[in-house]
Enzyme design. Structure first.
Site, PDB file in Angstrom:
ATOM      1  N   LYS A 234       1.105  -1.104   0.048  1.00 15.55           N
ATOM      2  CA  LYS A 234      -0.050  -0.001  -0.112  1.00 15.55           C
ATOM      3  C   LYS A 234       0.881   1.372  -0.085  1.00 15.55           C
ATOM      4  O   LYS A 234       2.082   1.324   0.271  1.00 15.55           O
ATOM      5  CB  LYS A 234      -0.924   0.082   1.336  1.00 15.55           C
TER       6      LYS A 234
ATOM      7  N   TYR B 228      14.960  31.912   2.347  1.00 18.86           N
ATOM      8  CA  TYR B 228      13.710  32.665   2.561  1.00 18.86           C
ATOM      9  C   TYR B 228      13.653  33.126   4.032  1.00 18.86           C
ATOM     10  O   TYR B 228      13.839  32.260   4.804  1.00 18.86           O
ATOM     11  CB  TYR B 228      12.780  31.726   2.294  1.00 18.86           C
TER      12      TYR B 228
ATOM     13  N   MET C  65      10.655  25.006  -2.154  1.00 19.72           N
ATOM     14  CA  MET C  65       9.821  24.144  -2.832  1.00 19.72           C
ATOM     15  C   MET C  65      10.677  22.967  -3.571  1.00 19.72           C
ATOM     16  O   MET C  65      10.636  21.926  -3.539  1.00 19.72           O
ATOM     17  CB  MET C  65       9.150  24.784  -3.859  1.00 19.72           C
TER      18      MET C  65
END
Length: 830
Positions: free
Chosen positions: A498, A724, A773
């Site tokens: 799974k 950032y 990201m």
């Protein structure tokens, strides 16, 4: 030529039945690896969990007619078979191959040690193949089974043999010595690898030295103290042999006097020059590697070349052209929905058979294609060689062959049964091929090094993001076997695939599990099961979270739902009735204390009535879920769950009136609580090399390695900030490496600002600043020579995923399952 009659005499076995005298050429130990039925001898091995005698019937139907067995077979059961009865089939295998080895009077190089055996073997092949017709171990076949299969390859045309030998416990090398009988020995080194079965390093060295009991010479490095002391003691013992047959030691050292005394090692760009004294004369080599492992391996090869009397000029020229050795078969995503298996560094019959077995395991595409170069130095005539190759391709169900090379092109008539096309060179293929012609197929790229098939790989492989997750299929299979070794022979295994197989990729993992005889698979949702069916997975599949909207797909694709409530049962009942099905397989989940899903004690009478009504269902299994099996402090609670399950499942089975599989044990319970094995166990995170109970980790190998690369390196002054939000400030002038991974790839933001670390050049580098990201920054001020393009290990060898999970304040499950689908998976088999 061997026949059943001659093999029976060699083994002193009883020839139970003889119906003919076919030539026996191949030894078959794994029924799944049948290549040529007519000339194969099947020797069924017996272990605690598996008795291969059960496959005799299937192989007989496929045309195998020669068998060595240790269990009597009823007369007339296989009327066209030759059957030899022995006491022990593994001992018979060893005895047969030991006899085979004694028929050859050629130099035989035996290699053992902790590391480098396969590299040294393959480099010796590269260095000596111009001078000898060589037979060698395929890949790293060095075990009690691999060595006999290697030595059995010896043929009259061979002039030199190179075999490697490895052991995992005392007493094993005695068997391998009788089979290999090396005349020349190489002991590569000694370390902590595979140390579990030995009392200490010296015991392991002494056990390995048994390989050289009858050798003429032993080559080794004196710089390993324990090795040197053990060799000298061993030399004194075997030195009692006749003087003309005494064991000679050929030593090398970077620290002290030796036959080959290394004077200097100078690394320059991508090459290393090694200067030495041999018999008081200056000698040198130059190799296209700079890592310490390659330098050590090259010196072992150098010492062997000197022992053989090869001219210095020849040695220098050949060493300078040593090539990388592919230690694994890699499978990558290809163009146009293809899967590419890359084995583009060597081409011989032994390694071709291994690669074809790996290709055959892949069920995700209906078409299987082989791109194959000329096979060099086989010792066979070209006609018989390519007829054998054609038979191998046909037996493995290969649909298409692309032959590259003048020799294979001349023998195109041998491949009439397989769709084929031929090119005289790699260049011609690249000029004429249209990549769009390859669609929805599994493609094996298999070529000798001189054909530069890596260029074909680049053409067919899908261009990938430089962040990749490597999945070691060999490690996964070994982990499964480690858990199976703890089970009773009757206990089945359900493997959890799974959540994209815990991030590892569903059908690729399921293919491997199916090949290795797992009994059941489990997925979370029906669409995962449908994908597996479409990829050719035929194993029974349990769906753990069946949604009413997926019932049609479950029925269409023969999936088996977990039922955990009366409401769900009633809804599925309607679908089964509408589809006009009967005795449809289902699994019943009981709630024994976790209180997530499942029927409770008071539900059982009504549940049994409903399951027995109309004959719509056949209960395949009854199971429950342990909440804290990994925690010794919760063992009382776990025992309560188990006792409750035993009582509830027995009551339900009694009302059903037929036997049902029962299971409750997960990975942790398999080794911590063996009394809870019952009829089946569910193997999840442990299969991927993570032991949540921390008592079995040393028996497991980590399966996944997440890696990326350095995009840029820059120096910043003290006081400057990174990333950032300007949350990280350089306290000293710093070196910052930007790497190609971010939270969109699954690297958790909680690992920013020094919480997480990655491996560069073998050293840990902390994360500097917050995670972006697609990128993040590492502080590599303390790591010399970091450069753009350097490999970065996020987790894997040297940096376990458990460490990453601890830094992130989570568990390994979340790390593994959180790896983004955009991260390309590369599967490999060692």
């Amino acid at each position: 030529m061997y026949t059943a009659e001659s093999i029976s005499k060699i083994l002193k076995g009883e020839l139970l039945q003889q119906t003919g005298h076919p030539e026996i050429e191949h030894i078959l130990l794994d029924s799944r690896k049948l290549l040529v039925a007519e000339t194969s001898l099947f020797i069924p091995l017996v272990s605690e969990r598996r008795n291969a005698h059960q496959y005799i019937d299937d192989l007989y139907k496929k045309g195998v007619s020669n068998f060595v067995v240790s269990e009597p077979i009823a007369a007339g059961l296989y009327p066209n078979a030759n059957i030899i009865l022995v006491k022990n089939t593994l001992q018979a295998l060893h005895a047969l191959v030991a006899w085979h080895r004694q028929q050859y009077n050629i130099p035989v190089i035996g290699i053992t040690g902790s590391n480098g055996k396969t590299i040294v073997k393959e480099w010796l092949y590269q260095l000596l193949d111009e001078d000898y017709n060589i037979v060698r171990s395929p890949k790293s076949y060095n075990s009690q089974i691999g060595v006999p299969l290697s030595v059995w390859q010896m043929k009259p045309e061979n002039e030199l043999a190179i075999f490697e030998a490895g052991i995992s416990q005392p007493g094993e090398m005695v068997n391998l010595e009788k089979i290999i009988r090396p005349t020349i020995g190489i002991f590569t080194n000694i370390g902590e690898a595979h140390n579990e079965g030995f009392l200490n390093i010296r015991q392991k060295v002494n056990e390995k030295l048994v390989l050289f009991t009858r050798s003429d010479v032993l080559i080794y490095c004196k710089d390993y103290l324990a090795l040197n002391e053990c060799v000298n003691h061993f030399h004194n013992l075997v030195g009692k042999r006749e003087i003309d047959n005494a064991l000679q030691l050929l030593t090398w050292s970077r620290k002290t006097d030796a036959d080959l005394r290394i004077i200097s090692v100078d690394k320059n760009d991508n090459h290393t020059r090694i200067d030495a004294l041999y018999k008081q004369e200056p000698v040198f080599i130059r190799i296209p590697f700079v890592d310490e492992g390659s330098i050590e391996n090259a010196i072992h090869c150098w010492a062997l070349m000197l022992y053989l009397g090869k001219p210095a000029e020849t040695i220098q020229e050949r060493m300078d052209h040593l090539g990388n050795i592919a230690m694994r078969l890699e499978m990558k995503q290809g163009i146009n929905n293809c899967s590419i298996i890359n084995d583009s560094y060597n081409s011989d019959l032994g390694s071709l058979a291994i690669a074809l077995e790996f290709l055959q395991q892949q069920r995700q595409h209906p078409t299987k294609t082989v791109i194959l170069s000329d096979i060099l130095q086989s010792g066979k005539s070209e006609g018989s060689l390519y007829e054998e190759v054609a038979g191998m391709l046909e037996s493995k169900g290969i649909h298409k062959l692309i032959g590259i090379g003048k020799n294979i092109s001349r023998e195109r008539k041998s491949f009439g049964a397989v769709k084929s096309e031929f090119y005289t060179s790699t260049e011609e293929f690249l000029q004429q091929v249209n990549p769009a012609d390859f669609q929805n197929e599994s493609i094996l790229v298999k070529g000798a090094r001189v054909f530069q098939f890596e260029r074909i790989g680049k053409l067919l492989e899908k261009k990938a993001h430089q962040t990749i997750l490597e999945i070691n299929l060999t490690a996964l299979a070994q982990n499964v076997k480690a858990y199976q070794s703890l089970l009773k022979p009757s206990t089945k295994v359900m493997a959890m695939v799974k959540a994209f197989a815990y991030g590892s990729g569903s059908f690729e993992i399921a293919n491997l599990l199916q090949f290795h005889g797992i009994d059941y698979l489990a997925v979370a949702y029906a669409d995962e099961g449908v994908d597996l069916r479409r990829a050719g997975i035929t194993l029974p599949i349990m769906v753990m979270n069946p949604e009413p909207s997926s019932f049609d797909a479950i029925l269409q694709w023969n999936l088996e739902p977990e039922l955990y409530s009366m409401h769900l049962l009633e809804l599925f009942e309607e679908s089964v009735r509408y589809a006009n099905k009967a005795n449809y397989p289902v699994h019943i989940k009981l709630d024994t204390g976790m209180h997530r899903l499942g029927f409770e004690q008071q539900d059982l009478p009504a549940l049994a009535l409903r399951l027995n009504a109309e004959g719509l269902f056949k209960v395949q299994s009854i199971f429950s879920h342990l909440a804290a099996s990994e925690d010794p402090a919760k063992d009382d609670f776990t025992q309560m769950q188990f006792d409750r399950f035993q009582k509830m499942s027995a009551a339900l089975q009694q009302q059903l009136g037929y036997p049902v599989i029962k299971h409750i044990a997960n990975s942790a319970a398999i080794h911590r609580l063996p009394q809870m094995q019952l009829d089946m166990v569910r193997l999840g995170i442990g299969m991927y090399g993570v032991d949540s109970a921390h008592g079995f980790q040393d028996k497991l190998r980590h399966v996944s390695t997440l890696k990326t690369t350095v995009a840029q390196v820059k120096r910043i002054p003290k006081g400057d900030t990174v990333g950032y939000g300007a949350t990280w400030t350089a306290k000293v002038p710093s070196l910052i490496a930007t790497v190609r991974i971010g939270y969109a790839d699954g690297y958790m933001r909680s690992l920013g600002n020094g919480n997480g670390k990655m491996l560069i050049r073998g050293k840990l580098a902390p994360v500097a600043g917050v995670i972006a990201m697609d990128m993040l920054m590492l502080d590599v001020t303390h790591i010399p020579d970091v450069a753009e393009g350097d490999e970065v290990i996020v987790f894997g060898e040297g940096l376990p995923v458990e460490d990453l999970a601890k830094w992130a304040g989570t568990i390994p499950y979340e790390i593994l399952t959180g790896i983004s689908q955009r991260v390309k998976r590369v599967y490999f088999q060692e």
